[in-house]
Design a protein around this motif. Structure first.
Motif, PDB file in Angstrom:
ATOM      1  N   LEU A 200      50.822  36.613  41.852  1.00 22.36           N
ATOM      2  CA  LEU A 200      50.331  37.986  41.690  1.00 22.36           C
ATOM      3  C   LEU A 200      51.476  38.895  42.122  1.00 22.36           C
ATOM      4  N   SER A 201      52.035  39.599  41.158  1.00 22.44           N
ATOM      5  CA  SER A 201      53.239  40.394  41.430  1.00 22.44           C
ATOM      6  C   SER A 201      52.876  41.877  41.442  1.00 22.44           C
ATOM      7  N   ASP A 202      52.867  42.445  42.644  1.00 21.89           N
ATOM      8  CA  ASP A 202      52.507  43.861  42.806  1.00 21.89           C
ATOM      9  C   ASP A 202      53.766  44.686  42.533  1.00 21.89           C
ATOM     10  N   GLU A 203      53.781  45.335  41.365  1.00 19.77           N
ATOM     11  CA  GLU A 203      54.971  46.067  40.924  1.00 19.77           C
ATOM     12  C   GLU A 203      54.713  47.566  40.871  1.00 19.77           C
ATOM     13  N   ILE A 204      53.829  48.040  41.762  1.00 13.83           N
ATOM     14  CA  ILE A 204      53.419  49.441  41.690  1.00 13.83           C
ATOM     15  C   ILE A 204      54.581  50.411  41.970  1.00 13.83           C
ATOM     16  N   ALA A 226      55.115  33.928  32.305  1.00 12.99           N
ATOM     17  CA  ALA A 226      54.047  34.785  31.770  1.00 12.99           C
ATOM     18  C   ALA A 226      52.698  34.071  31.821  1.00 12.99           C
ATOM     19  N   GLU A 227      52.724  32.736  31.740  1.00  8.50           N
ATOM     20  CA  GLU A 227      51.451  31.996  31.696  1.00  8.50           C
ATOM     21  C   GLU A 227      50.789  31.856  33.070  1.00  8.50           C
ATOM     22  N   ARG A 228      51.545  32.173  34.143  1.00 10.33           N
ATOM     23  CA  ARG A 228      50.960  32.028  35.484  1.00 10.33           C
ATOM     24  C   ARG A 228      51.166  33.278  36.351  1.00 10.33           C
ATOM     25  N   THR A 229      51.481  34.402  35.714  1.00 12.80           N
ATOM     26  CA  THR A 229      51.751  35.616  36.497  1.00 12.80           C
ATOM     27  C   THR A 229      50.767  36.724  36.156  1.00 12.80           C
ATOM     28  N   ILE A 230      50.338  37.435  37.189  1.00 14.87           N
ATOM     29  CA  ILE A 230      49.566  38.665  37.007  1.00 14.87           C
ATOM     30  C   ILE A 230      50.449  39.788  37.523  1.00 14.87           C
ATOM     31  N   MET A 251      48.046  40.011  32.419  1.00 16.83           N
ATOM     32  CA  MET A 251      47.816  38.595  32.757  1.00 16.83           C
ATOM     33  C   MET A 251      47.533  37.821  31.465  1.00 16.83           C
ATOM     34  N   PRO A 252      47.500  36.496  31.534  1.00 17.67           N
ATOM     35  CA  PRO A 252      47.160  35.736  30.337  1.00 17.67           C
ATOM     36  C   PRO A 252      45.787  36.184  29.808  1.00 17.67           C
ATOM     37  N   GLU A 253      45.654  36.128  28.481  1.00 14.26           N
ATOM     38  CA  GLU A 253      44.474  36.709  27.840  1.00 14.26           C
ATOM     39  C   GLU A 253      43.149  36.145  28.373  1.00 14.26           C
ATOM     40  N   GLU A 254      43.123  34.827  28.609  1.00 17.08           N
ATOM     41  CA  GLU A 254      41.877  34.225  29.071  1.00 17.08           C
ATOM     42  C   GLU A 254      41.471  34.767  30.448  1.00 17.08           C
ATOM     43  N   LEU A 255      42.466  34.919  31.314  1.00 18.42           N
ATOM     44  CA  LEU A 255      42.180  35.482  32.641  1.00 18.42           C
ATOM     45  C   LEU A 255      41.768  36.953  32.503  1.00 18.42           C
TER      46      LEU A 255
END
Ligand code: PLP
Length: 387
Positions: A200-204, A226-230, A251-255
């Motif tokens: 989980l990458s907080d890029e605010i 990209a497949e494991r990052t929010i 995030m990935p579409e499914e998530l």
């Protein structure tokens, strides 16, 4: 009253407690300079406010799809793709009322009770609070001054194991202003791939960077990440929109669909007119962002020079956000004592480093989202008290 265990650990953010104390002093006639609160001192840019008001007047006051309007998600995807040099689709975007729900809901969607979640210490207090609400086990990784407050990669290595479900990173960081360089992001990514963990990458604060940088590097752009990052990002800081409550996750579409379901049941949707304001923020003139960042850079230079001129204090020059994290261990008191002393005797409100976790001992956090005049005044008052 017997409350559920999942909220037993929650406490207020340190900034609010200091603000309340400072306001008591003000009510008693003292003049206080506020360097404790982490919000821009600029008004929301006029074109954005106007767009929000036009939207209200035009009846854009309804529910929207829980993940946000299609037009807004498309604009966010285009902006985020261009800034990070990646290809993000609108379906990956979940709009939220402020950035914070995109810390909480992905954590709820991914972390089972007993899962371990790594997070920075000192760090934004919401991470630990939300990990615990989800039933996860918070595992702090220190940010150390010797390493420009990046991530302690040896500690990360020691703490990663089969139970690690997620790693939370925040660059540029609140409270230190430090940026995680790409070489360190590579190692964090490698650890996440090895243990099949999410990031989980907080890029605010990603657009509030100095010294000629443009955007802090994002772990999302590294191969297979990209497949494991929010990515959590938003409008509060870049566009001075804290009170509008507008942010998003990528995030990935499914998530994104799962997080969208949590949005459905917890908040319904983000306000429609606010999304129109956000659309203007992204597609309107960006020159104002550059001008504000240039102004923050001058203030950063002034506050760092000022702090370094004080006895017992040394301060690095961080490259992002609008915070400095000076080392005050030379004063021979705890951070809480120093913060209280400076508030009561110098009339300068700031935060103890321990407001951001145990590893913040020995430091203070000052926000320089304030005028150069006030920053210089604050340094002058601190100089009188510190001798
Ligand atoms: N992440 C960090 C590191 C922050 O400092 C903040 C706000 O202070 C947030 C997230 C939350 O932003 P928002 O106000 O958009 O919810």
């Amino acid at each position: 009253m017997v409350y559920a265990d999942r909220t037993a650990h929650l406490k207020a953010e340190g900034a609010y407690a200091v603000l309340a104390k400072a306001q008591l002093l003000e009510a008693a006639g003292r003049e206080i300079i506020h360097l404790e609160i982490g919000q821009p001192d600029f008004d929301t840019f006029d074109n954005i406010s106007q767009a929000g008001m036009r939207a209200i007047a035009g009846g854009k006051t309804n529910y929207t799809p829980p993940e946000g309007t299609r037009a807004f998600r498309l604009a966010i995807a285009a902006d985020a793709s261009a800034r990070r040099g990646v290809d993000i689709r609108a379906e990956q975007v979940v709009v939220s009322p402020g950035g914070k729900p995109n810390i909480f809901f992905p954590t709820l969607a991914l972390v089972n009770p007993g899962d371990e979640v790594i997070y920075p210490n000192p760090g934004f207090p919401t991470y630990e609070a939300m990990i615990e609400v989800a039933g996860g086990i918070p595992v702090p990784v220190p940010l150390v001054e010797e390493n420009d407050f990046s991530f302690d990669l040896d500690a990360l290595d020691r703490r990663m194991n089969k139970k690690t479900k997620m790693i939370i990173i925040n660059s540029p960081s609140n409270p230190t202003g430090g940026i995680i360089p790409e070489s360190d992001l590579e190692q964090i990514a490698e650890a996440a791939r090895k243990y099949d963990a999410w990031v989980l990458s907080d890029e605010i604060y990603s657009r509030i960077v100095y010294d000629g940088l443009c955007d802090a590097p994002s772990i999302y752009a590294l191969s297979d990440m990209a497949e494991r990052t929010i990515i959590m990002d938003g409008f509060s800081k870049t566009y001075a929109m804290t009170g509008w409550r507008l942010g998003y996750g990528i995030m990935p579409e499914e998530l994104a669909q799962r997080v969208g379901l949590l949005m459905t049941h917890a908040v319904g949707s983000t306000a429609e007119f606010t999304q129109y304001a956000g659309l203007e923020a992204l597609t309107g003139d960006q020159g104002q962002v550059d001008a504000v960042v240039a102004e923050y850079e001058k203030r950063r230079n002034a506050i760092v020079d000022g702090l370094n001129s004080l006895p017992g204090i040394s301060c690095q020059k961080p490259q992002g956000a609008f915070y400095v994290f000076p080392n005050v261990s030379g004063l021979g008191k705890s951070s809480d004592e120093v913060a209280n002393w400076i508030l009561e005797d110098a009339g300068v409100a700031l935060l103890s480093g321990t407001s951001f976790g145990k590893m913040g001992e020995g430091y203070l956090r000052l926000s320089y989202a304030n005028s150069i005049e006030n920053i210089e005044l604050a340094i002058g008052k601190m100089a009188e008290v510190l001798g």
